[in-house]
Design an enzyme around this catalytic site. Structure first.
Site, short mmCIF file in Angstrom:
data_model
loop_
_atom_site.label_atom_id
_atom_site.label_comp_id
_atom_site.label_asym_id
_atom_site.label_seq_id
_atom_site.Cartn_x
_atom_site.Cartn_y
_atom_site.Cartn_z
N ALA A 93 3.72 47.23 46.43
CA ALA A 93 4.53 47.24 47.65
C ALA A 93 3.90 46.36 48.71
CB ALA A 93 4.73 48.68 48.15
N GLY A 94 3.31 45.24 48.26
CA GLY A 94 2.86 44.19 49.18
C GLY A 94 4.08 43.36 49.57
N VAL A 144 5.59 40.82 48.32
CA VAL A 144 6.57 40.47 47.28
C VAL A 144 7.31 41.71 46.78
CG1 VAL A 144 6.90 39.46 45.00
CG2 VAL A 144 5.28 38.41 46.60
N LYS A 202 -2.11 29.05 38.34
CA LYS A 202 -0.74 28.58 38.12
C LYS A 202 -0.71 27.49 37.05
CE LYS A 202 0.50 29.90 42.81
NZ LYS A 202 0.47 29.49 44.24
#
Lengths: 325, 325
Positions: free
Chosen positions: A9-10, A12, A206
């Site tokens: 629940a940050g 994002v 990434k």
């Protein structure tokens, strides 16, 4: 109606939960590290987040209850962890063992344990998508998938908004690294501990994910993928801490500038500060990211957009949910 | 193995036929306006194109035989025609009536008769995709589809490579329109009759298609779409013929330049020369195209790439075939 369990629940996870209804999805579970709200007919997301914002819990359930709740898609948006990628990896395992689909915003499982994830997926009716792990809102993986990863030769770009903000401010204003970093921290663009961003780790993760996607296209089995997969430890990474204002000034006087460029090919991953043409495609400004995809036949594509941000990254998560069909 | 019937043997149709095998597809028919090669087990594409290049026919069949051949996907790559969009539209109809899928490179059917195409599709088990009609290799429609067209507010960009080549050369070299146009014709970048490109017609057709895709998201039925669809006649179009070297010089002195910008929204389509920042996203050079997609939540995406070219456009056609699943 597709039911989502949202772990994390940050910025994002919160945005995914808040926007889910706009996309026609129901949130049946929402968890942070200490509590969860679970409701088979749909969590009241606004109320749960308000309770949390006031210092309370999201709901009266345990975080683990979210994993065993009723859902069609698990959205894994807990913080990225390295090495064994836990607890994110176990969340993916539990969902796949239940034949549920998984959408990742957490980079850990696909950067550090790509073959393990694919092995679990091969035994499951569930599928794993992870657009949000690379370049925020930028549809890099969807585009690679449409082009055919076997035809993609290289992917390179600016993949960290914090580092790009610092470099583009240094170049534009002639300021030093420490000065601009402090400014970025004041603006909330850089974290109190900025090392993950400025040392190139985030961009490297990434690129590892991108390289794994390209390598996978050459593998006939999960076993072969296990031999060929990369992890962060395989990446050649250099950050921006040693880029001086003087070096940037020299570059700008020559019509060039410096950007933290990540490059992913089948051969490996390299991340470091590079000279790029000042008005060229790669010289995006501020926190913007850009991904260049070099593929056979298509003549080269470049996609720029918001590489971070709760709502922007959530839009990539929710597009992935749509792609699951 | 997916079987393709390719109608049209210009640059795009030829490249689709030549590249099909690389993507794992078989070409069972290949037709131009006067002849066709048809073979249920696969046309010898190289031989057929060599025969045509030597002034002969593609094969001993009639063009209409390609339409009734065995295939899974009809690739419609005959030249774009306006108004009734024939003969392309009838080709789409025949394929859909046979419950076959259709991939369009020909803009006519979706720019001039969008609702008619959707009406036929609604009665068919076949599906129609048309990525190649907008921006060549750029995955504009796939990205809009993933974002959800109902969340896309506007699409704008540089959608004609010939016009962009002329404007960017004029700005860079301080040359006049007629001079640069002649140069572009020598280079094969502009046609002998360049009006379709320099008057903005081609960019407008692409924007009409984009606007139709956005409008369709608000329609509950084909009947409603029929009332709301646009055609070229609804577009507000201004070309680049009246852009003077002097005007470009003034813009450049002010840090700006001129590009032929097309804009598609739910409200309509506008195409014309616009002032844009010289180092901004929209100021792509040469024949490159760029599409900016302004959507809720995603924070704005821009995709640049080759807007034309046989092989590049064929890659979009073949990605569409892949998306058909």
């Amino acid at each position: 109606m597709t039911r989502l369990a949202v772990l994390g629940a940050g910025a994002v996870g919160r945005s995914v939960a808040e926007l889910a209804a706009e996309y026609g999805y129901t949130v049946t579970a929402l968890a942070d590290s200490t509590s969860a709200a679970v409701a088979p007919d749909g969590v009241d997301v606004t109320a749960a987040l308000a309770d949390k914002a006031e210092g309370g819990a999201l709901g009266d359930a345990d975080p683990t209850d979210a994993l065993t709740a009723e859902y069609d898609v698990l959205v894994e948006a807990t913080p990225t962890t390295l090495g064994d990628a836990e607890p994110g990896f176990s969340h993916v395992r539990t969902a796949l063992e239940r034949d549920r689909d998984v959408v990742l915003a957490n980079k850990g499982p696909v950067a550090e344990r790509f073959a393990d994830v694919r092995a679990l997926e091969a035994e499951s009716e569930g599928e794993v998508l992870f657009e949000a792990t690379v370049g925020g809102a930028i549809p890099a993986l969807a585009t690679i998938d449409d082009l055919g990863p076997e035809r993609v030769r290289a992917v390179r770009g600016v993949l960290n908004g914090t580092a790009n903000f610092v470099l583009s401010r240094m170049a534009a204003e002639g300021l030093d690294y420490d000065h601009v970093l402090a400014e970025a921290q004041d603006l909330g663009v850089a974290e109190a501990d900025p090392s993950f961003d400025v040392e190139g780790t985030d961009a490297a993760l990434k690129c590892v994910i991108l390289s794994n996607v390209l390598r996978e296209a050459d593998c006939d089995s999960v076993e072969e993928l296990r031999e060929r997969e990369l992890t962060l430890a395989d990446a050649d990474v250099d950050g921006i801490r040693n880029v001086t204002g003087g070096a940037l000034e020299l570059a700008v006087n020559d019509g060039r500038t410096v950007r933290l460029i990540g490059e992913a090919t089948r051969e490996g991953v390299r991340v470091g500060p590079r000279l790029v043409p000042e008005n060229g495609t790669l010289a995006v400004s501020g926190t913007r990211n850009i991904v260049e995809i070099d593929a056979e036949f298509s003549g080269g594509l470049a996609i720029s957009g918001a590489g971070a941000g709760g709502e922007e990254t959530a839009s990539a998560v929710l597009s992935d949910v749509g792609r699951l069909g």
